[in-house]
Write a protein that holds these residues in place. Structure first.
Motif, PDB file in Angstrom:
ATOM      1  N   ASN A   1       0.773  -1.027   0.000  1.00 37.22           N
ATOM      2  CA  ASN A   1       0.089  -0.081  -0.071  1.00 37.22           C
ATOM      3  C   ASN A   1       1.012   1.242   0.033  1.00 37.22           C
ATOM      4  OD1 ASN A   1      -2.027   2.041   0.255  1.00 37.22           O
ATOM      5  ND2 ASN A   1      -3.157   0.778   1.741  1.00 37.22           N
ATOM      6  N   ILE A   2       1.288   1.771  -1.104  1.00 38.57           N
ATOM      7  CA  ILE A   2       2.119   2.865  -1.396  1.00 38.57           C
ATOM      8  C   ILE A   2       1.147   4.155  -0.771  1.00 38.57           C
ATOM      9  CG2 ILE A   2       2.821   4.562  -3.113  1.00 38.57           C
ATOM     10  CD1 ILE A   2       3.107   2.191  -5.054  1.00 38.57           C
ATOM     11  N   GLY A   3      -0.053   4.092  -1.026  1.00 43.02           N
ATOM     12  CA  GLY A   3      -0.982   5.472  -0.228  1.00 43.02           C
ATOM     13  C   GLY A   3      -0.631   5.677   1.237  1.00 43.02           C
ATOM     14  N   ASP A   4      -0.480   4.586   1.991  1.00 43.88           N
ATOM     15  CA  ASP A   4      -0.298   4.933   3.416  1.00 43.88           C
ATOM     16  C   ASP A   4       0.963   5.403   3.584  1.00 43.88           C
ATOM     17  OD1 ASP A   4      -2.594   4.130   4.250  1.00 43.88           O
ATOM     18  OD2 ASP A   4      -1.694   1.819   4.653  1.00 43.88           O
ATOM     19  N   GLY A   5       2.154   5.042   2.980  1.00 44.55           N
ATOM     20  CA  GLY A   5       3.382   5.839   2.964  1.00 44.55           C
ATOM     21  C   GLY A   5       3.394   7.081   2.555  1.00 44.55           C
ATOM     22  N   ASN A   6       2.665   7.492   1.218  1.00 43.71           N
ATOM     23  CA  ASN A   6       2.640   8.682   0.841  1.00 43.71           C
ATOM     24  C   ASN A   6       1.952   9.710   1.973  1.00 43.71           C
ATOM     25  OD1 ASN A   6       3.583   8.300  -1.494  1.00 43.71           O
ATOM     26  ND2 ASN A   6       1.893   7.758  -2.507  1.00 43.71           N
ATOM     27  N   ILE A   7       0.818   9.338   2.641  1.00 43.41           N
ATOM     28  CA  ILE A   7       0.062  10.081   3.561  1.00 43.41           C
ATOM     29  C   ILE A   7       1.194  10.379   4.766  1.00 43.41           C
ATOM     30  CG2 ILE A   7      -1.946   9.980   5.443  1.00 43.41           C
ATOM     31  CD1 ILE A   7      -3.313   8.201   3.403  1.00 43.41           C
ATOM     32  N   LEU A   8       2.027   9.101   5.222  1.00 42.79           N
ATOM     33  CA  LEU A   8       2.898   9.427   6.420  1.00 42.79           C
ATOM     34  C   LEU A   8       3.656  10.428   6.111  1.00 42.79           C
ATOM     35  CD1 LEU A   8       3.527   8.475   9.190  1.00 42.79           C
ATOM     36  CD2 LEU A   8       4.821   6.653   7.984  1.00 42.79           C
ATOM     37  N   ILE A   9       4.421  10.408   4.923  1.00 40.03           N
ATOM     38  CA  ILE A   9       5.315  11.427   4.414  1.00 40.03           C
ATOM     39  C   ILE A   9       4.912  12.989   4.535  1.00 40.03           C
ATOM     40  CG2 ILE A   9       5.080  11.370   2.090  1.00 40.03           C
ATOM     41  CD1 ILE A   9       8.690  11.315   4.129  1.00 40.03           C
ATOM     42  N   ALA A  10       3.548  12.938   4.084  1.00 41.57           N
ATOM     43  CA  ALA A  10       2.915  14.277   4.137  1.00 41.57           C
ATOM     44  C   ALA A  10       2.769  14.734   5.350  1.00 41.57           C
ATOM     45  CB  ALA A  10       1.617  14.235   3.433  1.00 41.57           C
ATOM     46  N   ARG A  11       2.217  13.978   6.444  1.00 42.38           N
ATOM     47  CA  ARG A  11       2.039  14.425   7.791  1.00 42.38           C
ATOM     48  C   ARG A  11       3.342  14.642   8.418  1.00 42.38           C
ATOM     49  NH1 ARG A  11      -2.127   9.696   9.066  1.00 42.38           N
ATOM     50  NH2 ARG A  11      -3.934  10.510   8.157  1.00 42.38           N
ATOM     51  N   GLU A  12       4.374  13.955   8.200  1.00 40.33           N
ATOM     52  CA  GLU A  12       5.798  14.408   8.656  1.00 40.33           C
ATOM     53  C   GLU A  12       6.318  15.329   8.203  1.00 40.33           C
ATOM     54  OE1 GLU A  12       7.993  10.773   7.790  1.00 40.33           O
ATOM     55  OE2 GLU A  12       7.002   9.443   9.467  1.00 40.33           O
ATOM     56  N   ARG A  13       6.487  15.683   7.015  1.00 43.39           N
ATOM     57  CA  ARG A  13       6.922  16.834   6.409  1.00 43.39           C
ATOM     58  C   ARG A  13       6.141  18.152   6.677  1.00 43.39           C
ATOM     59  NH1 ARG A  13      11.761  16.140   5.367  1.00 43.39           N
ATOM     60  NH2 ARG A  13      11.986  17.643   3.886  1.00 43.39           N
ATOM     61  N   LEU A  14       4.804  18.145   6.840  1.00 40.34           N
ATOM     62  CA  LEU A  14       4.188  19.339   7.349  1.00 40.34           C
ATOM     63  C   LEU A  14       4.522  19.482   8.803  1.00 40.34           C
ATOM     64  CD1 LEU A  14       0.979  18.686   5.289  1.00 40.34           C
ATOM     65  CD2 LEU A  14       2.737  20.552   4.707  1.00 40.34           C
ATOM     66  N   ARG A  15       4.720  18.429   9.542  1.00 37.54           N
ATOM     67  CA  ARG A  15       4.906  18.838  10.995  1.00 37.54           C
ATOM     68  C   ARG A  15       6.234  19.345  11.035  1.00 37.54           C
ATOM     69  NH1 ARG A  15       7.948  16.283  13.963  1.00 37.54           N
ATOM     70  NH2 ARG A  15       8.325  14.426  12.733  1.00 37.54           N
ATOM     71  N   ILE A  16       7.210  18.924  10.357  1.00 34.00           N
ATOM     72  CA  ILE A  16       8.366  19.475  10.351  1.00 34.00           C
ATOM     73  C   ILE A  16       8.495  21.098  10.027  1.00 34.00           C
ATOM     74  CG2 ILE A  16      10.679  19.783   9.171  1.00 34.00           C
ATOM     75  CD1 ILE A  16      10.579  16.495   8.959  1.00 34.00           C
ATOM     76  N   TYR A  17       7.541  21.548   9.264  1.00 34.94           N
ATOM     77  CA  TYR A  17       7.520  22.868   8.545  1.00 34.94           C
ATOM     78  C   TYR A  17       6.764  23.700   9.554  1.00 34.94           C
ATOM     79  CZ  TYR A  17       9.679  22.331   4.050  1.00 34.94           C
ATOM     80  OH  TYR A  17      10.799  22.206   3.209  1.00 34.94           O
ATOM     81  N   GLY A  18       5.895  22.848  10.498  1.00 37.11           N
ATOM     82  CA  GLY A  18       5.037  23.632  11.351  1.00 37.11           C
ATOM     83  C   GLY A  18       3.691  24.211  10.740  1.00 37.11           C
ATOM     84  N   ILE A  19       3.237  23.531   9.770  1.00 35.10           N
ATOM     85  CA  ILE A  19       2.117  23.945   8.956  1.00 35.10           C
ATOM     86  C   ILE A  19       0.865  22.910   9.565  1.00 35.10           C
ATOM     87  CG2 ILE A  19       1.016  24.141   6.563  1.00 35.10           C
ATOM     88  CD1 ILE A  19       3.988  24.310   5.584  1.00 35.10           C
ATOM     89  N   PRO A  20       0.057  23.559  10.275  1.00 35.21           N
ATOM     90  CA  PRO A  20      -1.158  22.768  10.503  1.00 35.21           C
ATOM     91  C   PRO A  20      -2.128  21.981   9.454  1.00 35.21           C
ATOM     92  CG  PRO A  20      -1.769  24.983  10.807  1.00 35.21           C
ATOM     93  CD  PRO A  20      -0.354  24.863  10.296  1.00 35.21           C
ATOM     94  N   ILE A  21      -2.409  20.883   9.556  1.00 39.45           N
ATOM     95  CA  ILE A  21      -3.126  20.103   8.648  1.00 39.45           C
ATOM     96  C   ILE A  21      -4.588  20.414   9.206  1.00 39.45           C
ATOM     97  CG2 ILE A  21      -3.874  17.837   7.805  1.00 39.45           C
ATOM     98  CD1 ILE A  21      -0.811  16.947   8.270  1.00 39.45           C
TER      99      ILE A  21
END
Length: 192
Positions: free
Chosen positions: A101-121
């Motif tokens: 399931n590539i989708g789960d990895g894609n979602i995870l990387i989005a959440r991680e990168r946005l957290r690093i930038y401090g951008i709220p989801i």
């Protein structure tokens, strides 16, 4: 209004009123919007991250999100005013669900990168079982999601209070609860 359709590996940002659109399955798109300045952006990536020895490319989530953030800030957005939405990461091929399931990895990387930038989801529409079309109007920040299929109806993600009243969102998906079916399938409670 100008319409820009993004394909895999593309990133678009604008301070002009444009409609940014893409179609997703297991790929993910991140929408960023600075409401104070009316600047918006969208990306579309295929895989979570580069493997050792591969060239950096915006087909990979980490590089794509970094590029999106860099471009939108370069255009004049304030990183502290940005809001993010994550879309896609679907399990659109049942035979591969739970195995690959590539989708789960894609979602995870989005959440991680946005957290690093401090951008709220502030919203997500993820793990759908069919493709979706995502559209962002940069002037207003209005985002719509249209599931692809014969009975598809547009879902207003932002900018339409009626959408929030029509469906009761779960804790993961602020939009339509489409995550319930895949979650139940993984738990083994969904009858086929």
């Amino acid at each position: 209004m100008k319409r820009i359709i993004l394909n895999i590996g593309e990133v678009a940002v604008s301070r002009e009123p444009v409609l940014l659109e893409t179609i997703l399955g297991s790929c993910v798109a991140v929408c960023l919007w600075d409401g104070e300045r009316g600047i918006g952006g969208l990306n579309h990536y295929l895989l979570p991250s580069e493997q050792t020895g591969t060239q950096k490319s915006t087909i990979y989530g980490g590089t794509s999100i970094d590029t999106l953030v860099e471009q939108i800030v370069h255009l004049g957005a304030d990183i502290g005013a940005l809001q993010a939405w994550i879309f896609g990461g679907g399990a659109v091929i049942d035979a591969l669900d739970g195995v690959f399931n590539i989708g789960d990895g894609n979602i995870l990387i989005a959440r991680e990168r946005l957290r690093i930038y401090g951008i709220p989801i502030v919203g997500e529409h993820v793990r759908d079982t069919s493709g979706i079309r995502v559209a962002l109007r940069t002037a207003t920040g209005e985002i719509t999601v249209r599931p692809l299929g014969k009975d598809s109806q547009a879902i207003a993600v932002k900018g339409g209070a009626a959408a929030y009243q029509q469906v009761q969102p779960c804790k993961t998906c602020i939009v339509c609860g489409s995550c319930i079916k895949p979650m139940n399938r993984r738990k083994g409670t969904l009858k086929r």
